[in-house]
Design a protein around this motif. Structure first.
Motif, PDB file in Angstrom:
ATOM      1  N   ILE A  47       0.838  -1.206   0.000  1.00 20.21           N
ATOM      2  CA  ILE A  47       0.000   0.000   0.000  1.00 20.21           C
ATOM      3  C   ILE A  47       0.870   1.254   0.000  1.00 20.21           C
ATOM      4  N   LEU A  48       1.948   1.238   0.759  1.00 19.56           N
ATOM      5  CA  LEU A  48       2.857   2.395   0.801  1.00 19.56           C
ATOM      6  C   LEU A  48       3.429   2.731  -0.571  1.00 19.56           C
ATOM      7  N   ARG A  49       3.664   1.704  -1.392  1.00 21.03           N
ATOM      8  CA  ARG A  49       4.202   1.940  -2.727  1.00 21.03           C
ATOM      9  C   ARG A  49       3.158   2.484  -3.696  1.00 21.03           C
ATOM     10  N   VAL A  50       1.890   2.181  -3.424  1.00 19.45           N
ATOM     11  CA  VAL A  50       0.830   2.546  -4.360  1.00 19.45           C
ATOM     12  C   VAL A  50       0.032   3.765  -3.911  1.00 19.45           C
ATOM     13  N   ARG A  51      -0.345   3.799  -2.628  1.00 20.50           N
ATOM     14  CA  ARG A  51      -1.200   4.886  -2.101  1.00 20.50           C
ATOM     15  C   ARG A  51      -0.737   5.308  -0.708  1.00 20.50           C
ATOM     16  N   PRO A  52       0.466   5.833  -0.558  1.00 24.39           N
ATOM     17  CA  PRO A  52       0.978   6.159   0.788  1.00 24.39           C
ATOM     18  C   PRO A  52       0.131   7.188   1.529  1.00 24.39           C
ATOM     19  N   GLU A  53      -0.558   8.033   0.795  1.00 27.54           N
ATOM     20  CA  GLU A  53      -1.334   9.104   1.432  1.00 27.54           C
ATOM     21  C   GLU A  53      -2.537   8.601   2.226  1.00 27.54           C
ATOM     22  N   ILE A  54      -2.953   7.350   2.018  1.00 28.66           N
ATOM     23  CA  ILE A  54      -4.142   6.868   2.724  1.00 28.66           C
ATOM     24  C   ILE A  54      -3.831   6.282   4.098  1.00 28.66           C
ATOM     25  N   ILE A  55      -2.564   6.074   4.419  1.00 27.28           N
ATOM     26  CA  ILE A  55      -2.230   5.441   5.704  1.00 27.28           C
ATOM     27  C   ILE A  55      -2.330   6.477   6.821  1.00 27.28           C
ATOM     28  N   PHE A  56      -3.212   6.194   7.757  1.00 32.86           N
ATOM     29  CA  PHE A  56      -3.516   7.102   8.867  1.00 32.86           C
ATOM     30  C   PHE A  56      -2.506   6.882   9.991  1.00 32.86           C
ATOM     31  N   PRO A  57      -2.204   7.924  10.783  1.00 35.08           N
ATOM     32  CA  PRO A  57      -1.280   7.743  11.916  1.00 35.08           C
ATOM     33  C   PRO A  57      -1.808   6.701  12.913  1.00 35.08           C
ATOM     34  N   LYS A 108     -10.568  16.288  11.324  1.00 42.25           N
ATOM     35  CA  LYS A 108      -9.875  17.206  10.406  1.00 42.25           C
ATOM     36  C   LYS A 108      -9.214  16.430   9.262  1.00 42.25           C
ATOM     37  N   ALA A 109      -8.515  15.347   9.605  1.00 46.02           N
ATOM     38  CA  ALA A 109      -7.824  14.559   8.586  1.00 46.02           C
ATOM     39  C   ALA A 109      -8.814  13.937   7.597  1.00 46.02           C
ATOM     40  N   LEU A 110      -9.928  13.403   8.092  1.00 45.23           N
ATOM     41  CA  LEU A 110     -10.914  12.796   7.201  1.00 45.23           C
ATOM     42  C   LEU A 110     -11.630  13.840   6.343  1.00 45.23           C
ATOM     43  N   SER A 111     -11.732  15.057   6.836  1.00 51.45           N
ATOM     44  CA  SER A 111     -12.345  16.102   6.004  1.00 51.45           C
ATOM     45  C   SER A 111     -11.426  16.470   4.840  1.00 51.45           C
ATOM     46  N   GLU A 112     -10.112  16.302   5.036  1.00 55.48           N
ATOM     47  CA  GLU A 112      -9.134  16.613   3.981  1.00 55.48           C
ATOM     48  C   GLU A 112      -8.808  15.409   3.110  1.00 55.48           C
ATOM     49  N   GLN A 113      -8.783  14.211   3.710  1.00 62.97           N
ATOM     50  CA  GLN A 113      -8.455  12.971   3.000  1.00 62.97           C
ATOM     51  C   GLN A 113      -9.422  11.892   3.509  1.00 62.97           C
ATOM     52  N   PRO A 114     -10.614  11.805   2.907  1.00 62.44           N
ATOM     53  CA  PRO A 114     -11.631  10.890   3.429  1.00 62.44           C
ATOM     54  C   PRO A 114     -11.380   9.408   3.145  1.00 62.44           C
ATOM     55  N   THR A 159     -16.882  18.958   7.865  1.00 55.26           N
ATOM     56  CA  THR A 159     -17.698  18.178   6.948  1.00 55.26           C
ATOM     57  C   THR A 159     -16.810  17.134   6.278  1.00 55.26           C
ATOM     58  N   ILE A 160     -17.256  15.901   6.309  1.00 52.62           N
ATOM     59  CA  ILE A 160     -16.546  14.791   5.662  1.00 52.62           C
ATOM     60  C   ILE A 160     -17.445  14.272   4.550  1.00 52.62           C
ATOM     61  N   ASP A 183     -17.810  11.507   1.278  1.00 51.13           N
ATOM     62  CA  ASP A 183     -17.345  10.292   0.600  1.00 51.13           C
ATOM     63  C   ASP A 183     -16.258   9.551   1.388  1.00 51.13           C
ATOM     64  N   ALA A 184     -16.453   9.414   2.676  1.00 52.41           N
ATOM     65  CA  ALA A 184     -15.475   8.697   3.507  1.00 52.41           C
ATOM     66  C   ALA A 184     -15.381   7.231   3.085  1.00 52.41           C
ATOM     67  N   TYR A 185     -14.179   6.719   3.151  1.00 47.68           N
ATOM     68  CA  TYR A 185     -13.910   5.308   2.884  1.00 47.68           C
ATOM     69  C   TYR A 185     -12.781   4.909   3.833  1.00 47.68           C
ATOM     70  N   ILE A 186     -13.138   4.175   4.869  1.00 48.80           N
ATOM     71  CA  ILE A 186     -12.189   3.825   5.916  1.00 48.80           C
ATOM     72  C   ILE A 186     -12.000   2.312   5.952  1.00 48.80           C
ATOM     73  N   THR A 187     -10.763   1.882   5.813  1.00 49.64           N
ATOM     74  CA  THR A 187     -10.434   0.478   6.009  1.00 49.64           C
ATOM     75  C   THR A 187      -9.750   0.401   7.370  1.00 49.64           C
ATOM     76  N   LEU A 188     -10.169  -0.565   8.180  1.00 45.75           N
ATOM     77  CA  LEU A 188      -9.654  -0.713   9.531  1.00 45.75           C
ATOM     78  C   LEU A 188      -9.160  -2.133   9.736  1.00 45.75           C
ATOM     79  N   ALA A 189      -7.911  -2.245  10.142  1.00 41.62           N
ATOM     80  CA  ALA A 189      -7.334  -3.573  10.441  1.00 41.62           C
ATOM     81  C   ALA A 189      -6.355  -3.438  11.581  1.00 41.62           C
TER      82      ALA A 189
END
Length: 156
Positions: free
Chosen positions: A74-84, A94-100, A147-148, A150-156
């Motif tokens: 995932i880091l190689r393809v979409r690093p911006e989606i990995i949440f702290p 705030k983060a989900l409003s900017e990167q849902p 305001t958030i 089109d949120a799409y959250i994967t949780l593992a």
């Protein structure tokens, strides 16, 4: 071969984790990357593949290793989606409003649940579960509005 089969073959060279853990780590990876781009019309909306999962197994099952291998892809393809790994409710909103579109990945789910139990995170689980079912969320306080969309959250 499918992505998941390819991931299982790749990961099995790096770990002796059970095939079931590799399978679900692959599901998590593909769910994280495709986001809302893969959907099925369902009723008045879209059914998406956002995935929330907990890998269960004994301490020697290599659950963390399986997830780390998927995270590396995932880091190689979409690093911006990995949440702290650690956050506050305010940062979450705030983060989900900017990167849902995000992946909340924890080696130990206990870490995730302990974050939710902190006093400053009251209401975070309610927000997350709302966003799992409904992609839009709005919160208004005296300090401002979040305001958030089109949120799409994967949780593992």
């Amino acid at each position: 071969m499918s992505f998941i089969e390819d991931f299982e073959a790749y990961a099995s060279e790096a770990t002796d984790a059970p095939q079931s853990l590799l399978f679900w780590s692959g599901v998590m990876a593909i769910s994280s990357v495709v986001g809302r781009n893969l959907f099925m019309r369902f009723g008045d909306g879209d059914l998406v593949a956002n995935t929330w999962m907990i890998l269960l197994g004994p301490s020697s099952a290599h659950k963390s290793t399986s997830l780390k291998l998927a995270r590396g892809i995932i880091l190689r393809v979409r690093p911006e989606i990995i949440f702290p790994e650690e956050w506050t409710r305010e940062l979450l909103l705030k983060a989900l409003s900017e990167q849902p579109h995000t992946l909340m990945l924890h080696d130990e789910m206990r870490t995730f649940f302990s974050l939710l139990e902190r006093e400053y995170n009251v209401g975070a689980m309610s927000c997350l579960t709302t966003l799992f079912e409904e992609p839009d969320y709005r919160r208004k306080t005296l300090a401002g509005e979040v305001t958030i969309k089109d949120a799409y959250i994967t949780l593992a």
